[in-house]
Design an enzyme around this catalytic site. Structure first.
Site, short mmCIF file in Angstrom:
data_model
loop_
_atom_site.label_atom_id
_atom_site.label_comp_id
_atom_site.label_asym_id
_atom_site.label_seq_id
_atom_site.Cartn_x
_atom_site.Cartn_y
_atom_site.Cartn_z
N HIS A 1 37.45 46.87 42.56
CA HIS A 1 38.73 46.32 43.03
C HIS A 1 39.82 47.38 43.18
O HIS A 1 40.73 47.22 43.99
CB HIS A 1 39.22 45.21 42.08
CG HIS A 1 38.46 43.92 42.24
ND1 HIS A 1 37.09 43.82 42.09
CD2 HIS A 1 38.88 42.65 42.55
CE1 HIS A 1 36.71 42.57 42.29
NE2 HIS A 1 37.77 41.84 42.57
N ARG B 1 37.96 41.82 30.22
CA ARG B 1 38.18 41.18 31.53
C ARG B 1 38.36 42.22 32.64
O ARG B 1 38.08 41.94 33.81
CB ARG B 1 39.39 40.23 31.47
CG ARG B 1 39.56 39.45 32.76
CD ARG B 1 40.47 38.25 32.64
NE ARG B 1 40.56 37.56 33.92
CZ ARG B 1 41.18 36.43 34.14
NH1 ARG B 1 41.79 35.81 33.14
NH2 ARG B 1 41.21 35.88 35.34
N GLU C 1 43.40 39.96 29.90
CA GLU C 1 42.87 41.25 30.34
C GLU C 1 43.42 42.43 29.53
O GLU C 1 43.98 43.38 30.07
CB GLU C 1 43.16 41.46 31.84
CG GLU C 1 42.26 42.54 32.44
CD GLU C 1 42.37 42.66 33.95
OE1 GLU C 1 42.11 41.65 34.63
OE2 GLU C 1 42.71 43.73 34.42
N GLU D 1 31.49 39.08 45.22
CA GLU D 1 31.91 38.79 43.84
C GLU D 1 30.72 38.29 43.01
O GLU D 1 30.66 38.51 41.80
CB GLU D 1 33.06 37.78 43.81
CG GLU D 1 34.31 38.17 44.58
CD GLU D 1 35.25 39.15 43.85
OE1 GLU D 1 34.82 39.77 42.86
OE2 GLU D 1 36.41 39.29 44.30
N LYS E 1 44.32 33.58 36.90
CA LYS E 1 45.13 34.64 37.52
C LYS E 1 45.73 34.07 38.79
O LYS E 1 45.01 33.53 39.65
CB LYS E 1 44.27 35.84 37.89
CG LYS E 1 44.03 36.81 36.75
CD LYS E 1 43.36 38.07 37.27
CE LYS E 1 43.09 39.03 36.15
NZ LYS E 1 42.32 40.21 36.62
N ARG F 1 59.40 26.35 35.06
CA ARG F 1 58.73 27.15 34.01
C ARG F 1 57.29 26.73 33.74
O ARG F 1 56.74 27.06 32.70
CB ARG F 1 59.55 27.14 32.70
CG ARG F 1 60.95 27.69 32.87
CD ARG F 1 61.57 28.07 31.54
NE ARG F 1 62.92 28.52 31.74
CZ ARG F 1 63.99 27.75 31.69
NH1 ARG F 1 63.85 26.46 31.43
NH2 ARG F 1 65.18 28.25 31.89
P1 NAD Z 1 40.75 32.67 51.86
O1 NAD Z 1 41.43 31.80 50.92
O2 NAD Z 1 41.58 33.41 52.87
O3 NAD Z 1 39.64 31.82 52.61
C1 NAD Z 1 38.85 32.44 53.58
C2 NAD Z 1 38.89 31.70 54.93
O4 NAD Z 1 38.06 30.55 54.86
C3 NAD Z 1 40.26 31.20 55.31
O5 NAD Z 1 40.43 31.34 56.70
C4 NAD Z 1 40.20 29.72 54.92
O6 NAD Z 1 41.10 28.93 55.63
C5 NAD Z 1 38.79 29.40 55.26
N1 NAD Z 1 38.20 28.29 54.54
C6 NAD Z 1 38.37 27.96 53.25
N2 NAD Z 1 37.53 26.97 52.90
C7 NAD Z 1 36.82 26.66 54.00
C8 NAD Z 1 35.78 25.75 54.27
N3 NAD Z 1 35.26 24.99 53.31
N4 NAD Z 1 35.28 25.68 55.52
C9 NAD Z 1 35.77 26.49 56.49
N5 NAD Z 1 36.73 27.41 56.29
C10 NAD Z 1 37.24 27.50 55.05
O7 NAD Z 1 39.89 33.79 51.11
P2 NAD Z 1 38.95 33.76 49.84
O8 NAD Z 1 37.88 34.74 50.11
O9 NAD Z 1 38.61 32.39 49.43
O10 NAD Z 1 39.90 34.34 48.69
C11 NAD Z 1 40.42 35.65 48.76
C12 NAD Z 1 41.68 35.72 47.95
O11 NAD Z 1 41.37 35.41 46.59
C13 NAD Z 1 42.34 37.07 47.95
O12 NAD Z 1 43.72 36.92 48.13
C14 NAD Z 1 42.04 37.63 46.58
O13 NAD Z 1 43.01 38.52 46.13
C15 NAD Z 1 42.01 36.37 45.75
N6 NAD Z 1 41.23 36.48 44.50
C16 NAD Z 1 41.81 36.02 43.37
C17 NAD Z 1 41.11 36.05 42.19
C18 NAD Z 1 41.72 35.47 40.94
O14 NAD Z 1 41.15 35.64 39.86
N7 NAD Z 1 42.83 34.76 41.05
C19 NAD Z 1 39.81 36.55 42.15
C20 NAD Z 1 39.24 37.02 43.33
C21 NAD Z 1 39.97 36.98 44.52
N1 GLY Z 2 38.87 38.51 39.55
C1 GLY Z 2 39.12 39.23 38.34
C2 GLY Z 2 39.61 38.38 37.23
O1 GLY Z 2 39.79 37.18 37.35
O2 GLY Z 2 39.87 38.88 36.19
#
Ligand code: NAD
Ligand code: GLY
Length: 359
Positions: free
Chosen positions: A245, A238, A234, A182, A140, A118
């Site tokens: 998106h 937010r 949100e 972003e 999130k 939990r």
């Molecule tokens: P990702 O986590 O897939 O990373 C991108 C690539 O870079 C991967 O292949 C990873 O292994 C590689 N990588 C990571 N760090 C590295 C480094 N320092 N050097 C070399 N390679 C590296 O993608 P992302 O763009 O970081 O994140 C996208 C994800 O985040 C999506 O799933 C999206 O939905 C989510 N997201 C979440 C929120 C939130 O608020 N929680 C906000 C925006 C996006």
């Molecule tokens: N990436 C959108 C949010 O965190 O609300």
């Protein structure tokens, strides 16, 4: 080193940004719940950075889980493997789960931390630009469902976000650009001066200039921390962070997770939102052109794959988390630096945009 704070009462936490922070155990130590730590990473990031993290935590009872790399693994099956590890290691409630990686690892590990017994303590060590400017902040967490992006998840705040800017040096240029989508988003929704700064400095960012990158990480986190502190769950403001998106998530789901990067899909989605805003007479034509232009200069796509039909978009968009009373709500622009959540757009104009972008 710079520190910002996400003000959420007793759940407030710092975002610490600087070069070479990963190896600093003393920085992490106050945010651990106890001796037990599980670090979750992937098979791309772990060979690069896991040693630094484990060395900094050598006085703790440490386990590591290395997941396969990719958005296509951000699902319930992978989540289950994290629970398996936690149980196999007899991890109790005072375990700390640490996410070392990009947004995929952060979202997965965060959701595991939200659910396990939990809720256990969670720390973000983001290693992509996208994660350092957005996903690691705000709590999130989620996994994807084949029908919809981030459909199963929870709000679960970390106790600390530690962004080592040196890790960005090993990022692929395509991933850097995805993070810039972003960054540009913050300028578009709430900071005209920041957008103007990005127009002047985009080449420095693309050249991995450390000072320029640190500036955008701090500015982006400042924006995100302010919004999250005012509207953690949100219910209002937010939602503006979701500019682009609703269209973008439809592109990611329709093309199969992992084929389009999240930031790339958001880039196209922001152009679609700007185009609808222009068609509605809300956004000046020249401002719409500037949005498109900056995204192109940032190395991002501005048109979606042509084989996603308007019906495909609407099917995916109908599952968007901003749908209210059966109506898809969209974040639209009144100007560069000013966004609004809109439900009274004319359906005919949305259709026009979908047909235009479907080719
Ligand atoms: P990702 O986590 O897939 O990373 C991108 C690539 O870079 C991967 O292949 C990873 O292994 C590689 N990588 C990571 N760090 C590295 C480094 N320092 N050097 C070399 N390679 C590296 O993608 P992302 O763009 O970081 O994140 C996208 C994800 O985040 C999506 O799933 C999206 O939905 C989510 N997201 C979440 C929120 C939130 O608020 N929680 C906000 C925006 C996006
Ligand atoms: N990436 C959108 C949010 O965190 O609300």
């Amino acid at each position: 080193m710079a520190t910002l704070n996400v003000d959420l009462g007793e759940r407030s936490y710092p975002i610490i940004v600087g070069a070479g922070l990963l190896g600093d155990g003393a920085l992490l130590s106050p945010y651990l719940a106890g001796d037990e730590v599980l670090v979750v990473s992937n098979d791309t990031v772990a060979p690069l950075y896991l040693d630094r993290v484990t060395a900094s935590l050598k006085d703790r009872h440490l386990s590591c889980q290395i997941l396969p790399d990719g958005e296509q693994y951000k699902n319930l099956e992978t989540l289950q493997t994290i629970f398996d590890t936690l149980l196999e290691n007899h991890c109790s409630r005072d375990t700390t789960l640490i996410a070392l990686g990009g947004g995929v690892i952060g979202d997965l590990a965060g959701f595991a931390a939200a659910c396990y017994q939990r809720g256990i303590t969670f720390i973000q060590l983001p290693t992509t630009l996208l994660a350092q400017v957005d996903s690691a902040v705000g709590g999130k967490t989620a996994v994807n469902h084949p029908q919809g992006k981030n459909m199963i998840g929870a709000f679960h705040q970390p106790t600390c976000v530690l962004s080592d800017t040196q890790t960005l040096a090993t990022l692929e240029p395509r991933q850097l650009s995805a993070g810039l989508a972003e960054v540009i988003k913050y300028g578009l929704i709430r900071d005209t001066a920041f957008f103007n700064w990005l127009e002047v400095n985009i080449e420095k960012l693309l050249a991995f200039d450390p000072q320029a990158l640190e500036h955008v990480i701090i500015e982006s986190c400042r924006h995100k921390a302010q919004v999250v502190a005012r509207d953690e769950k949100e219910v209002g403001e937010r939602a503006l962070l979701n500019l682009g998106h609703t269209f973008g998530h439809a592109i990611e789901a329709a093309t199969g997770y992992g084929n389009w990067l999240h930031g790339e899909a958001v880039s196209v989605g922001m152009v679609m939102a700007a185009t609808l805003s222009e068609k509605m007479g809300r956004l000046e034509k020249d401002q719409c052109a500037r949005v498109r232009e900056l995204l192109i200069r940032a190395g991002l796509p501005v048109t979606p794959p042509r084989d996603i039909s308007p019906t495909d978009y609407l099917t995916h968009m109908a599952l968007d988390k901003k749908v209210s009373a059966g109506r898809i709500r969209l974040v639209l622009l009144d100007a560069i630096g000013q966004a609004r959540l809109v439900s009274d757009y004319p359906d005919s104009l949305l259709q026009d945009v979908l047909y235009e972008f479907a080719g």
